[in-house]
Each structure stands twice: as structure tokens, then as C-alpha cells.
Design a protein around this motif. Structure first.
Motif, PDB file in Angstrom:
ATOM      1  N   ARG A 133      34.590 -32.198 -29.986  1.00  0.00           N
ATOM      2  CA  ARG A 133      34.302 -32.120 -28.552  1.00  0.00           C
ATOM      3  C   ARG A 133      33.976 -30.706 -28.088  1.00  0.00           C
ATOM      4  O   ARG A 133      33.370 -30.507 -27.050  1.00  0.00           O
ATOM      5  N   ASP A 134      34.404 -29.722 -28.872  1.00  0.00           N
ATOM      6  CA  ASP A 134      34.380 -28.364 -28.341  1.00  0.00           C
ATOM      7  C   ASP A 134      33.113 -27.585 -28.647  1.00  0.00           C
ATOM      8  O   ASP A 134      32.843 -26.583 -28.010  1.00  0.00           O
ATOM      9  N   ALA A 135      32.372 -27.991 -29.662  1.00  0.00           N
ATOM     10  CA  ALA A 135      31.219 -27.180 -30.041  1.00  0.00           C
ATOM     11  C   ALA A 135      30.041 -28.083 -30.355  1.00  0.00           C
ATOM     12  O   ALA A 135      30.228 -29.261 -30.687  1.00  0.00           O
TER      13      ALA A 135
ATOM     14  N   ARG B 268      20.984 -36.596 -35.651  1.00  0.00           N
ATOM     15  CA  ARG B 268      21.578 -36.813 -34.318  1.00  0.00           C
ATOM     16  C   ARG B 268      22.571 -35.705 -34.052  1.00  0.00           C
ATOM     17  O   ARG B 268      23.345 -35.315 -34.921  1.00  0.00           O
ATOM     18  N   PHE B 269      22.547 -35.195 -32.834  1.00  0.00           N
ATOM     19  CA  PHE B 269      23.435 -34.087 -32.507  1.00  0.00           C
ATOM     20  C   PHE B 269      24.124 -34.322 -31.181  1.00  0.00           C
ATOM     21  O   PHE B 269      23.705 -35.155 -30.372  1.00  0.00           O
ATOM     22  N   HIS B 270      25.183 -33.549 -30.962  1.00  0.00           N
ATOM     23  CA  HIS B 270      25.917 -33.648 -29.711  1.00  0.00           C
ATOM     24  C   HIS B 270      26.416 -32.260 -29.345  1.00  0.00           C
ATOM     25  O   HIS B 270      26.803 -31.483 -30.215  1.00  0.00           O
ATOM     26  N   SER B 271      26.395 -31.945 -28.045  1.00  0.00           N
ATOM     27  CA  SER B 271      26.852 -30.627 -27.627  1.00  0.00           C
ATOM     28  C   SER B 271      27.587 -30.749 -26.298  1.00  0.00           C
ATOM     29  O   SER B 271      27.206 -31.537 -25.442  1.00  0.00           O
ATOM     30  N   PRO B 272      28.642 -29.975 -26.083  1.00  0.00           N
ATOM     31  CA  PRO B 272      29.358 -30.017 -24.797  1.00  0.00           C
ATOM     32  C   PRO B 272      28.491 -29.464 -23.666  1.00  0.00           C
ATOM     33  O   PRO B 272      28.715 -29.777 -22.512  1.00  0.00           O
ATOM     34  N   TRP B 273      27.547 -28.625 -23.994  1.00  0.00           N
ATOM     35  CA  TRP B 273      26.627 -28.098 -22.978  1.00  0.00           C
ATOM     36  C   TRP B 273      25.194 -28.319 -23.462  1.00  0.00           C
ATOM     37  O   TRP B 273      24.957 -28.439 -24.660  1.00  0.00           O
TER      38      TRP B 273
ATOM     39  N   LEU C 218      22.151 -26.727 -37.104  1.00  0.00           N
ATOM     40  CA  LEU C 218      21.963 -26.997 -35.672  1.00  0.00           C
ATOM     41  C   LEU C 218      22.229 -25.707 -34.902  1.00  0.00           C
ATOM     42  O   LEU C 218      23.222 -25.017 -35.143  1.00  0.00           O
ATOM     43  N   GLY C 219      21.331 -25.403 -33.969  1.00  0.00           N
ATOM     44  CA  GLY C 219      21.524 -24.201 -33.156  1.00  0.00           C
ATOM     45  C   GLY C 219      20.661 -24.277 -31.911  1.00  0.00           C
ATOM     46  O   GLY C 219      20.179 -25.356 -31.541  1.00  0.00           O
TER      47      GLY C 219
ATOM     48  N   TYR D 234      25.118 -23.169 -34.557  1.00  0.00           N
ATOM     49  CA  TYR D 234      26.428 -23.702 -34.205  1.00  0.00           C
ATOM     50  C   TYR D 234      27.062 -24.483 -35.352  1.00  0.00           C
ATOM     51  O   TYR D 234      28.255 -24.471 -35.549  1.00  0.00           O
ATOM     52  N   ASP D 235      26.245 -25.187 -36.065  1.00  0.00           N
ATOM     53  CA  ASP D 235      26.799 -26.102 -37.065  1.00  0.00           C
ATOM     54  C   ASP D 235      25.840 -26.137 -38.254  1.00  0.00           C
ATOM     55  O   ASP D 235      24.627 -26.011 -38.084  1.00  0.00           O
ATOM     56  N   SER D 236      26.404 -26.268 -39.448  1.00  0.00           N
ATOM     57  CA  SER D 236      25.521 -26.440 -40.604  1.00  0.00           C
ATOM     58  C   SER D 236      26.175 -27.392 -41.577  1.00  0.00           C
ATOM     59  O   SER D 236      27.399 -27.439 -41.699  1.00  0.00           O
TER      60      SER D 236
END
Lengths: 409, 276
Positions: A269-271, A294-299, A360-361, A367-369
């Protein structure tokens, strides 16, 4: 139809759990179990706890036959029972049920350099290893020069093999086994080591072995080696036989079996994070690469940037892409949840196993790899006869053009 | 199509009709494995094979001093060093063979889990290696005989017979312990204990005549008593007497051990690759 050289009939191998090769029993455990059992007997509960005797079938009701002169690739995922099958064929372990009938001498190479002793010299190890594999002293002496020449270790014959490079070690080990001249040669994943030139040489040797009417059984994760060498394929899945058929057909079946086309990550949930990576198998079989991420981001990410890198099995990156590099058709927008699709027409690779990593960035940072999130088998739809090994020419298929001009008179 | 090679059938619990035939076919492997172990043992050692002489020699000196000089035990009219050494030869052979043999399967685990050959080759080769050491240390005995001007009688010609019994004793016990060692690694610790204990309850440092006559039969339940007495009888000649009932008991026990060892080994041999 000739009589098959190997007939496998309802073969099964059962392993008790906790009896896996690494674990051995200690007397104390056995005594303790006996005491427990006795006490339970006194109390009146006769049944032993089932968890103690739980096991699994490494091979389950396997039946097939093999004709003389065939080169069979045994393929399947890890734990499919390939190695167990080879071990039973080589009489190292015995089956639990069923039977195998073999007409001829079996030589097996389940490991490179079995019986090699690091302290002994190359010369001494040739004799030792030959004897372990079932050759007589006279036979080894007769073939000695040939073995040495094939392994290309003439200069180091009197050096202890502990000082050999791993390449030399493998060459020598394979060379001894290759000169066994059995009717049936069983090989388990030994070409994974050794340099490319030598791998070619080994494949050539195996080819000539089968050309002289002998039978080769070959386990490898190197699909291009299997495609190169074998004319038949046996596909195993969790101890069962899926197919015993033509090699290409078997490879295709195996590729469609590999259920590694989807990678799902845990929620966070946080990043910003990658949720799912999906590889389109239909596209892949047609020779294209299509990846959905598929990606998800809090912002909201402005815009979300997905990077994809394809590397070979050894982890060397082959090529990569992101919407900055290939921006045609990319419509940047602020998104906190969504899906990016990469489409690559005519994947420029030769047949082989590849790995896919995803990043992902946004414009500024990552942010994520997910390194090596997916592994996939690519069977190139371009069939190239007599293609040199991928290990020699590299995995990339480039659209080069050639012309020929005569400078003669 | 005719085929020269016979059909091989692999099934569960196959009655290995060809087992001994296979052992014969792999006969050269006995030699090669023993040859490997001997080569490896003395590679990178400065004095090499001399080690095979030093150990028994020093032990003999110690035993001579302790039992011959300090404890003043009877020597049956032969030089005490020769009395000790005639007993120590078979004992050291047995001790080395037993510890090598019982560890042989474990130390060759990679072979056993990756190649087929009659498993009996491995422990047997280990005993053969010890036999080679035995012959090497035999030279010390020759040296002692020269030093003490000791001429053996015709009985020395019967020595091969007693060597065979020593071999059988080491094989039988070794096979048993090697098999148990695969299943239960505890036996790695049991073997040194057996050997330490055995050295004192076997007539190595002294002649078995020190045992009261009415207990000789009981003493002979230790199979090595028969072997060592046999060695002394053959080597020392003269006054050395072989206590026949005791010798028969020892030899009988060795044969039972050998038979049982082979049977036990064969019964578990098939599962070695899965367990080891």
C-alpha cells in the motif's frame, strides 16, 4: 518394426519424505521412534502417525519404449522425474514398481567427473574414471590417446586435476565417458559447463555416437542443445509421461506447459509497485514478444514508466526497452493504477531460454523492480538448418544481408 | 535383429542372478579403487610410504617396553619384540581394514549415487588397501628376525591361511559396519571405540597363554584371538602352541560374521543410493 532397445513398463519410484539424499537417519532418532511406537502399543493405539511415512511418487506409472539409434531428449521441469528416470536406467537406484528391459550395455554420465580424484593426475584419473564407468584396463589403454586428444589436455597429463581449469576438467571427464562405446549412452545435464567450442564438440561426438547405431538419452535444460541433437523427445511432468514423440513436437508441448507466463507480486500500500507481469504465450509462439505489466501506486505517477530487460540464462542483458527509448504510440498520462503493454514484433532472438526483468518508476526515479520475474522458452519460428550454437554466435538474430561478388577473371 | 548383449531386466527387488557375474566383470575396479587410495594417501607426504612402517614400529616399541619390560609378561621363549610384532601385524591389519572399510561407502558417496557397479567393490577395495599396508609392515618383522637371528620354522608356510582368516574377519565386520554407517552415521563413532577396546582385549601386547586355561574358550569368542594366535603359531614356531578348540571357535565365528556381513550388505545395497 524392430524390437525396441529399451522398454519401460509401468515404472514407478516412490520416495519416502525425510529420506531425501541429504538427510540420513541417526540411530538416536530410530531408537526414539521405536520407543514411541512401543509406548503407543502399550497404550493401545496401534496406528503409527501417517506423517512419518508420507512420501511421493517421483515417477508414476511410466511406460514407453525406445528404438535403437534414437537420440532422445528427456525434458520437463525441475522435479519432473528426469534424473530419477536416468538413475533407474543406470541401475543406481531401483524402481518401486514396474520394470525396464534393456538390450545392451548402458553407460551413464550423470555428473561430470564422477570418481575423479583431485589429487591424482590427468593420466591417473583417466584410468580410474574409465574403470569406474566399466571399462577394463586394456580397453582404456587402447583408447588412451584418443581420449587425451579429444580432451585437449596433452600438456597437463601429469598435473593433478585439482590444478585444472574447470573447462579442462569437464573436457577430460566427458572425453572418458564418450569413449565408452556403450550401446546406450545416458547423459544428464553435463553440457551446462564447459566452453562453447567444447559443447559443440560434445554434441558432435554424441551425434556420431548415434550415427553408428547407438542410442543416446539426453537430459538438458538447454533447449537448443536438445533441438540440435535429438530426434525424439520424452516430456515428463510430475513423474508422469506427457509425450513420447518427435523432438520438435515435444519441445513445443513442453514450452506450452511451462506455466511461467504470469508473475504476481504481493500487494504493497505504501509505495508504487508492480502487481502483475504477464507474457502472452500465443504471441511468443508466433515469434513476437508481448508483455503486460500491471502496476499500482498510492499517488499518481506522471507518467508511469515501465522498463523491460531481456537477458539470457546467465543473466547477461540482451536488450531493453522503456517508453523513453521507444516512445512511438505511448500516450503519457497521470495514472495511479493501470497496465502497460509492450509489443515487440519479430523477437530478434534465436531459440533458447531467456529471462525477463521489469522496472517501475516515473520520470525521476525507480520505485520497484522485479529481476528475472519470468523465464521463458523461445522457439524461433525461423528454422535455420545447421545453425551454429547460440553459445558461439550469440543469441541475437539480426537482419543482416549478404551479397557475393566474383573477383575472378 | 540379433543382438549380442543379453537383455537386462530392471525391476523392484530384482533377484540379482547376475550379481556375482557382475562382481567378476568389475574385478579391475577392485584394483583401481585400491590403487587410487594408496596413491592419494601418499601424495604430498614428504616421506610417503615410510609412514606405513613408522606407526607399527613405534607401537611395537611401546608395547615391548610396557608389557615385556615393565609388566614382565612371559614371552614363550622368543624375543619380546618379535612376540609383540607377530600379534601386532594381524591386529593392525584388522584395525586399519575395519576403520577404512566401515567408512568406505560414505567417503565414496558420490560414486555410489552417480554410477552403477556392484557396491561390494568399495568396501572390499578398502580392505585390500590395508592388506597392502600389512605386507609393507611385514618387512619390519623380517628386519626383527634378522636383528635377533631368529629363524622361523616350516610353519611360516601356513601363514597365508591365517592371513585369509584375518581378511575374512575384517571383511565380515567391515561390511556390517559399513552398511550400518550408511543408515546411521552414529557408527562413525562406534568404530574407533571398538578398535580401542579391541586392542586391549586381544592378545596383541602379550601372549594369550597368560589367560587361565579354563577361560581360554571364552577368550576365543573374540575372533581376533584365533587370528593372532594363529599368526604367532606360524611365525614363532618352536614352543608356541595353538589352542585348537579356541582356534576353532574363533574361526567359526569369523565365518559366521563374514556370511552375515555379506548378507546384510546385499540386503541393503539396493537402497544405498537413496539413503546415502
Amino acid at each position: 518394426m524392430t524390437h525396441p532397445i529399451i522398454t519401460v513398463d509401468h515404472l514407478g519410484k516412490y520416495y519416502k519424505l525425510g529420506r531425501s539424499p541429504e538427510k540420513y537417519q541417526s540411530l538416536r532418532d530410530t531408537l526414539a521412534r521405536q520407543v514411541r511406537r512401543m509406548r503407543r502399543g502399550l497404550v493401545g493405539k496401534r496406528r503409527t502417525s501417517p506423517s512419518l511415512d508420507e512420501g511421493f511418487w517421483a515417477l508414476d506409472d511410466l511406460s514407453f519404449s525406445i528404438q535403437q539409434g534414437d537420440r532422445i531428449g528427456v525434458i520437463g521441469r525441475n522435479g519432473a522425474g528426469k534424473s530419477t528416470l536416468l538413475k533407474i536406467l543406470s541401475r543406481i537406484t531401483e524402481p518401486t514398481t514396474g520394470e525396464i528391459r534393456i538390450r545392451g550395455r548402458v553407460a551413464s554420465l550423470l555428473e561430470v567427473g564422477t570418481g575423479f580424484h583431485p589429487e591424482l593426475t590427468g593420466r591417473e584419473n583417466i584410468y580410474l574414471n574409465g574403470a569406474v564407468l566399466g571399462m577394463g584396463k586394456a580397453e582404456i589403454r587402447r583408447k588412451f590417446d584418443e581420449i587425451v586428444a579429444f580432451a585437449e589436455v596433452e600438456r597437463f597429463l601429469d598435473t593433478p586435476v585439482k590444478r585444472y581449469s574447470s573447462g579442462m576438467y569437464v573436457r577430460l571427464a566427458f572425453s572418458v565417458a564418450a569413449h565408452l562405446e556403450p550401446e546406450i549412452l545416458v547423459i544428464d545435464e553435463v553440457l551446462a559447463v564447459g566452453d562453447a567450442k567444447f559443447q559443440q564438440k560434445c554434441l558432435g561426438k554424441m551425434q556420431s555416437v548415434s550415427a553408428s547405431g547407438r542410442t543416446v538419452m539426453f537430459v538438458s535444460h538447454n533447449m537448443s542443445a536438445v533441438a540440435n541433437l535429438c530426434n525424439r523427445g520424452i516430456v515428463l511432468d510430475r513423474g508422469r509421461l506427457l509425450a513420447n514423440t518427435d523432438c520438435m513436437e515435444a519441445l513445443n508441448l513442453y514450452n506450452s506447459q511451462i506455466d511461467q507466463s504470469v508473475f504476481t507480486a504481493e500487494q504493497n500500500r505504501d509505495a508504487p509497485h508492480i502487481r502483475q507481469i504477464e507474457l502472452d504465450q500465443a504471441a511468443l509462439q508466433a515469434g513476437h514478444l508481448k508483455v503486460r505489466v500491471r502496476f499500482h501506486s498510492p499517488w499518481p505517477l506522471d507518467p508511469p514508466m515501465i522498463g523491460i530487460v531481456v537477458s539470457n540464462l546467465y543473466g547477461t542483458p540482451l536488450f531493453g526497452s522503456n517508453p523513453n527509448l521507444h516512445s512511438v504510440g505511448f500516450n503519457p498520462q497521470k495514472l495511479s493504477e493501470g497496465e502497460a503493454v509492450m509489443w515487440l514484433q519479430d523477437l530478434p532472438l534465436h531459440s533458447g531460454t531467456y529471462k525477463l526483468s521489469v522496472w517501475l518508476g516515473d520520470q525521476h526515479q525507480n520505485y520497484d523492480s522485479r529481476q528475472d520475474a519470468l523465464t521463458f522458452e523461445f522457439m524461433s519460428p525461423r528454422f535455420i538448418p545447421n545453425m551454429p550454437s547460440v553459445d558461439v554466435i550469440g543469441p541475437m538474430h539480426v537482419p543482416a544481408e549478404w551479397s557475393l561478388v566474383s573477383h575472378g577473371r | 535383429m540379433g543382438y549380442p548383449s543379453p537383455e537386462l531386466v530392471i525391476t523392484a527387488g530384482r533377484a540379482q542372478r547376475h550379481y556375482w557375474q557382475d562382481v567378476w566383470r568389475y574385478r579391475e575396479l577392485f584394483y583401481f579403487l585400491a590403487w587410487r587410495d594408496i596413491l592419494v594417501r601418499y601424495k604430498q607426504t614428504a616421506i610417503g610410504i615410510v609412514w606405513a612402517l613408522i606407526r607399527p614400529f613405534l607401537t611395537m616399541v611401546v608395547f615391548t617396553v610396557v608389557f615385556g619390560r615393565i609388566a614382565q609378561l612371559p614371552s614363550d621363549g622368543v624375543p619380546y619384540p618379535i612376540l609383540v610384532f607377530a600379534g601386532m601385524l594381524p591386529w593392525q591389519f584388522f584395525a586399519n581394514a575395519l576403520s577404512e572399510c566401515s567408512n568406505s561407502l560414505i567417503s565414496n558417496a558420490n560414486l555410489i549415487s552417480k554410477v552403477y557397479f556392484p557396491r561390494l567393490v568399495v568396501p572390499t577395495s578398502a580392505v585390500i588397501v590395508s592388506l597392502v599396508d600389512f605386507f609393507i609392515s611385514g618387512f619390519i618383522l623380517l628386519g626383527l628376525m634378522v636383528v635377533y637371528h631368529f629363524v622361523p620354522s616350516w610353519r611360516i608356510l601356513t601363514l597365508p591361511f591365517f592371513i585369509a582368516i584375518a581378511f575374512a574377519a575384517a571383511m565380515g565386520t567391515g561390511l556390517l559396519l559399513a552398511t550400518l554407517n550408511v543408515k546411521y552415521r552414529d557408527f562413525r563413532y562406534v568404530v574407533p571405540f571398538i578398535l580401542q577396546f579391541g586392542l586391549y582385549i586381544s592378545p596383541v601386547g602379550f601372549s594369550s597363554t597368560v589367560v587361565p586355561a579354563q577361560w581360554r574358550w571364552l577368550y576365543s569368542l573374540n575372533p581376533m584371538v584365533g587370528v593372532i594366535d594363529g599368526f604367532r603359531w606360524a611365525i614363532l614356531g618352536g614352543d608356541a602352541q595353538l589352542y585348537l578348540p579356541g582356534f576353532a571357535i574363533s574361526t567359526g565365528l569369523v565365518m559366521v560374521l563374514l556370511w552375515f556381513g555379506i548378507r546384510y550388505f546385499r540386503a541393503y545395497e539396493r537402497s544405498f543410493a537413496d539413503v546415502i
